[in-house]
Design a protein around this motif. Structure first.
Motif, PDB file in Angstrom:
ATOM      1  N   LEU A  14       0.830  -1.204   0.000  1.00 55.40           N
ATOM      2  CA  LEU A  14       0.000   0.000   0.000  1.00 55.40           C
ATOM      3  C   LEU A  14       0.869   1.261   0.000  1.00 55.40           C
TER       4      LEU A  14
ATOM      5  N   ALA C  18      -8.050  -0.120   1.298  1.00 56.65           N
ATOM      6  CA  ALA C  18      -8.052  -1.215   2.279  1.00 56.65           C
ATOM      7  C   ALA C  18      -7.138  -2.324   1.779  1.00 56.65           C
ATOM      8  N   LEU C  19      -6.489  -3.017   2.699  1.00 56.53           N
ATOM      9  CA  LEU C  19      -5.591  -4.114   2.337  1.00 56.53           C
ATOM     10  C   LEU C  19      -6.342  -5.121   1.455  1.00 56.53           C
ATOM     11  N   THR C  22      -8.698  -8.958   2.128  1.00 58.29           N
ATOM     12  CA  THR C  22      -9.338  -8.990   3.450  1.00 58.29           C
ATOM     13  C   THR C  22     -10.826  -8.677   3.312  1.00 58.29           C
ATOM     14  N   ARG C  27     -19.584  -0.789   9.410  1.00 59.41           N
ATOM     15  CA  ARG C  27     -20.622  -0.772  10.447  1.00 59.41           C
ATOM     16  C   ARG C  27     -21.108   0.658  10.638  1.00 59.41           C
ATOM     17  N   ILE C  93     -11.319   3.330   1.182  1.00 63.06           N
ATOM     18  CA  ILE C  93     -12.083   3.267   2.431  1.00 63.06           C
ATOM     19  C   ILE C  93     -13.114   4.381   2.535  1.00 63.06           C
ATOM     20  N   ALA C 129     -19.990   5.867  10.686  1.00 67.11           N
ATOM     21  CA  ALA C 129     -19.619   4.605  10.053  1.00 67.11           C
ATOM     22  C   ALA C 129     -18.116   4.434  10.093  1.00 67.11           C
ATOM     23  N   ARG C 130     -17.709   3.185  10.117  1.00 66.90           N
ATOM     24  CA  ARG C 130     -16.275   2.875  10.029  1.00 66.90           C
ATOM     25  C   ARG C 130     -16.129   1.613   9.191  1.00 66.90           C
ATOM     26  N   LEU C 131     -14.981   1.473   8.569  1.00 72.19           N
ATOM     27  CA  LEU C 131     -14.695   0.260   7.807  1.00 72.19           C
ATOM     28  C   LEU C 131     -13.554  -0.473   8.502  1.00 72.19           C
ATOM     29  N   VAL C 132     -13.767  -1.769   8.759  1.00 72.26           N
ATOM     30  CA  VAL C 132     -12.733  -2.576   9.407  1.00 72.26           C
ATOM     31  C   VAL C 132     -12.430  -3.773   8.504  1.00 72.26           C
ATOM     32  N   CYS C 133     -11.143  -4.106   8.376  1.00 70.66           N
ATOM     33  CA  CYS C 133     -10.734  -5.243   7.552  1.00 70.66           C
ATOM     34  C   CYS C 133     -10.498  -6.474   8.422  1.00 70.66           C
ATOM     35  N   TYR C 134     -11.017  -7.614   7.982  1.00 68.58           N
ATOM     36  CA  TYR C 134     -10.776  -8.871   8.689  1.00 68.58           C
ATOM     37  C   TYR C 134     -10.096  -9.837   7.725  1.00 68.58           C
ATOM     38  N   PRO C 135      -8.936 -10.386   8.138  1.00 67.90           N
ATOM     39  CA  PRO C 135      -8.107 -11.144   7.188  1.00 67.90           C
ATOM     40  C   PRO C 135      -8.677 -12.492   6.768  1.00 67.90           C
ATOM     41  N   ILE C 139     -12.212 -15.011  11.287  1.00 67.98           N
ATOM     42  CA  ILE C 139     -12.313 -13.757  12.037  1.00 67.98           C
ATOM     43  C   ILE C 139     -13.584 -13.009  11.640  1.00 67.98           C
ATOM     44  N   TYR C 143     -16.493 -11.813  14.072  1.00 65.64           N
ATOM     45  CA  TYR C 143     -17.040 -10.451  14.132  1.00 65.64           C
ATOM     46  C   TYR C 143     -18.566 -10.486  14.169  1.00 65.64           C
TER      47      TYR C 143
ATOM     48  N   TYR D   8     -12.176 -10.025  20.854  1.00 69.67           N
ATOM     49  CA  TYR D   8     -10.851  -9.754  20.286  1.00 69.67           C
ATOM     50  C   TYR D   8     -10.934  -9.076  18.917  1.00 69.67           C
ATOM     51  N   VAL D   9     -12.072  -9.227  18.238  1.00 72.50           N
ATOM     52  CA  VAL D   9     -12.181  -8.632  16.902  1.00 72.50           C
ATOM     53  C   VAL D   9     -12.124  -7.105  16.924  1.00 72.50           C
ATOM     54  N   SER D  94     -12.823   8.604   9.829  1.00 73.99           N
ATOM     55  CA  SER D  94     -14.083   7.941   9.473  1.00 73.99           C
ATOM     56  C   SER D  94     -15.260   8.541  10.225  1.00 73.99           C
ATOM     57  N   SER D  98     -18.118  10.354   8.069  1.00 75.00           N
ATOM     58  CA  SER D  98     -19.410   9.676   7.978  1.00 75.00           C
ATOM     59  C   SER D  98     -20.516  10.489   8.651  1.00 75.00           C
TER      60      SER D  98
END
Lengths: 263, 263, 263, 263
Positions: A14, C18-19, C22, C27, C93, C129-135, C139, C143, D8-9, D94, D98
């Motif tokens: 990135l 975002a990576l 993922t 939310r 994002i 709102a927020r954006l979260v990455c889960y690999p 996971i 979530y 943990y998430v 964010s 938002s």
């Protein structure tokens, strides 16, 4: 062999560009230097050989990376400042940070023997580094003031602490004696007990080291005439000036001018 | 001296944590190594002393940073892999990257004379570094395959190129001869013109170097009995295995297990 | 007018991708919804009209943004899941987050009157709102389990709290009675004092709302024959299933398949 | 139910704070507004009802988010400026972005009928948003100048384009006639062919809309005396001033003063 099949992994790299128009400061810090200084028997409170070696490594970094306009070092740390207008490596944070810290580490190692001719380098030195952006000259100057104020506070403490220890007390006793004291108390202890006037100690200890490029007379032998000639070149130079007050900045107005276009 | 007045500048240090649960790869790359290899007269296409020095610096890094579970190197680059579960330095990107690259640079410098006893180190080596996150084992393996495939492609080219040059042609002639050729063409040139079977060349050149921790017999003298004892320790070890296929990973299942909890 | 003179300011827009590889979860959360629900006299512990309006807004978002494969909502929050393989808006994002939250907000406002025909909308709703990455899938599922577990915990508390209040106690008395109680205590209070078996309450309250695309029979009139025909279309549909256990995921294997290429 | 097992998430939510000491600009942009304006039959080149609705939504946002000190809008975009000293939501990108875009979208929807009493809202409006940091006042002003210059360029084009179309030509003919023309050419066409002096058109079209807080006389009835009293309050107000030149900024010095502490 299917090279292209794996090439997609490049997209995971990135962009990490620093915000344009901000001053970039890369600060390197010795990692595990408490053990490193013990192992190599550095003198306390300050080892002039070690200071000169830090300055030498920093001079090489500044000579190598042309965009650095000022650097400030004390103890086992050094800060390198790139102006807000710098576009070095497209301002990529990892590239700038890693180049500076690796140059510093290899120079420190390579020049060790010149400054510690009687002490073998037992383990390789390690430094970590971070890059922080400061939006304005005012905040950049406050950053540099923060580091020089830190130098003063630590050096006053260390000077007093080691004077007490060298007088025969244990380190624990020295620590207890200094607990809760203010600057004026330490100055008083130094003066009364050890006849040391802190303010007359060499500036290299009290102020740390500043590197800027200065007009310097450089001697060389003319290829034509074979005679020695002296020319002025702008070379990285170590000073021990106060950089908290205005005087230094008035004397070197070129330092802050480089990013003024947007301010 | 008003220390606190300047302390506010610390808030400009933003968090740069890597996404949890992802594999972190720090890849260091030689900066300006074309000039560096010329200056120190590295042998072509490969200088075994230089490869061993790179591996030595990498071994020291792996020995120092316990979280690294595998490293892969070729040419003037090395990749260090931290598992998805690693919490080294709270996963701060700058801290991890700068520590690894500075350790590498100082080790390379410090151990130079052991590998180049007859060649003085003229300039300090410099490496840049970046940290990239890979979300899954599959992508991590593809990353490592990408680097090893790159090693193969470059080494096949260089081996052929320098065979042509060493036979008396100019570098330009060699370049022209190889333009547009495929792997099989280069294999054919090596075999027909120079009687070299590429696939029988030493794996260190064709595969690059892999470092993992392996059970190793370590001799020591028992303090009690004074007798020599042999114990098994897990020590960083250099291999030249193929890491693209599945065999290597089946043989070392512990490498990928470390982050499997979430997959 | 010198347009180009100002164009340089575009370079300050940094990349915020975002990576890759993922799962991305956006939310949205009601801002100041405590006051909002009071002002519009929402029924306690749950107002079915409000739940249906939240679901309607979410259905419109899912219908509009094709990459969303599952959404989960409860209380004043909704999570929208984009698969690891999604390249929506080049994974930027801000672009993804702002598009989803603004669509949600305008749909909530636009459809208010259908769900609250007798209540005038007094202030515009606001969501952050927020954006979260889960690999990994694991996971991501954790979530979603976290949000549904949260729904359960809050709904059990609220159901018990409002049962006590509706029975004539003050809110403070209800709060004191519930302080330090466990799930089984609240179940017991509901059963003993109010004859409510929590587990038989409607799933919409206990499980929240899940939106996935399901084969749905859609009636339309054939343009050729003029006759009514029924076709199967995959339409966003609201369910109230348990998504913590494995059953749901086994029943809808297509949900997790979309990013499996790399795992 | 094991809530903690999933907690943990939360650690995957990375910090996204904007650099302190920089001006933050949130720009919202209509998504798919070409279709939206067609569908709702907006007048060309400008629909005053639509401009007033955009301004109304922006006024509500500025009234709601106290840290916004100036906003600028034109066409289907609006920029909201937060001063360098703002600590709104701990400067989380964010959260700020938002909140502003969702407030804008819900206000636009809620107030639609006041500005378009005869046109039913057929689809919910959608806006995307981004937050950009500008390090200094100078760059912030250049950003705002960029947007107002853009307004001028687009409006001059659209005014000329639609004048040609309304005179009976096709859109394609108008496009061809304007291809490659400069500002002075368009001014000339407007004047010669349509007797329109562009510079006398209403500033709302030529300059766009600026919102700042201004001292405004507010009438209210005193609760004590029952008499009507007039008080001065600082209320968000729409202007159509030039913000490229210095005059506007000299007239409103408070706008830039808020972050001067560090400059």
């Amino acid at each position: 062999m299917a090279k292209s099949r794996y090439e997609y992994v490049k997209q995971f790299e990135l962009d990490d560009s620093a915000l344009p128009g901000t001053w970039m400061v890369v600060r390197i810090d010795g990692r595990g230097f408490h053990g490193f200084t013990d192992m190599h028997k550095f003198e306390k409170p300050n080892d002039l050989r070690a200071i000169h070696l830090m300055n030498r490594a920093a001079l090489e970094v500044v000579g190598n990376i042309r965009d650095i306009i000022i650097a400030y070092g004390q103890s086992d740390e050094y800060s390198f400042v790139l102006p807000a207008s710098s576009t070095l490596y497209s301002r990529r944070i990892s590239k700038i940070t890693s180049t500076i810290v690796s140059l510093f580490a290899s120079n420190y190692t390579m020049h060790w023997a010149e400054y510690f001719p009687d002490t073998k380098l037992l383990v390789p030195p390690c430094f970590d580094a971070r890059l922080v952006c400061y939006p304005t000259q005012r905040i950049l100057r406050d950053y540099l003031s923060w580091r020089q104020a830190d130098c003063h506070i630590n050096n006053l403490y260390n000077t007093t602490f080691w004077a007490i220890v060298h007088s025969g007390k244990s380190e624990q006793e020295a620590e207890e004696k200094l607990r809760g004291t203010f600057s004026k108390d330490k100055n008083e202890i130094l003066y009364s007990d050890f006849n040391i006037n802190y303010n007359t100690l060499d500036a290299v200890y009290r102020k740390g080291s500043v590197i800027i490029r200065q007009e310097t007379e450089v001697k060389s032998v003319s290829q034509k005439s074979g005679e020695e000639v002296i020319r002025l070149k702008r070379l990285p130079t170590v000073l021990h000036d106060d950089i908290i007050g205005n005087e230094f900045w008035k004397k070197h107005p070129e330092l802050l001018v480089s990013s003024q276009e947007y301010e």
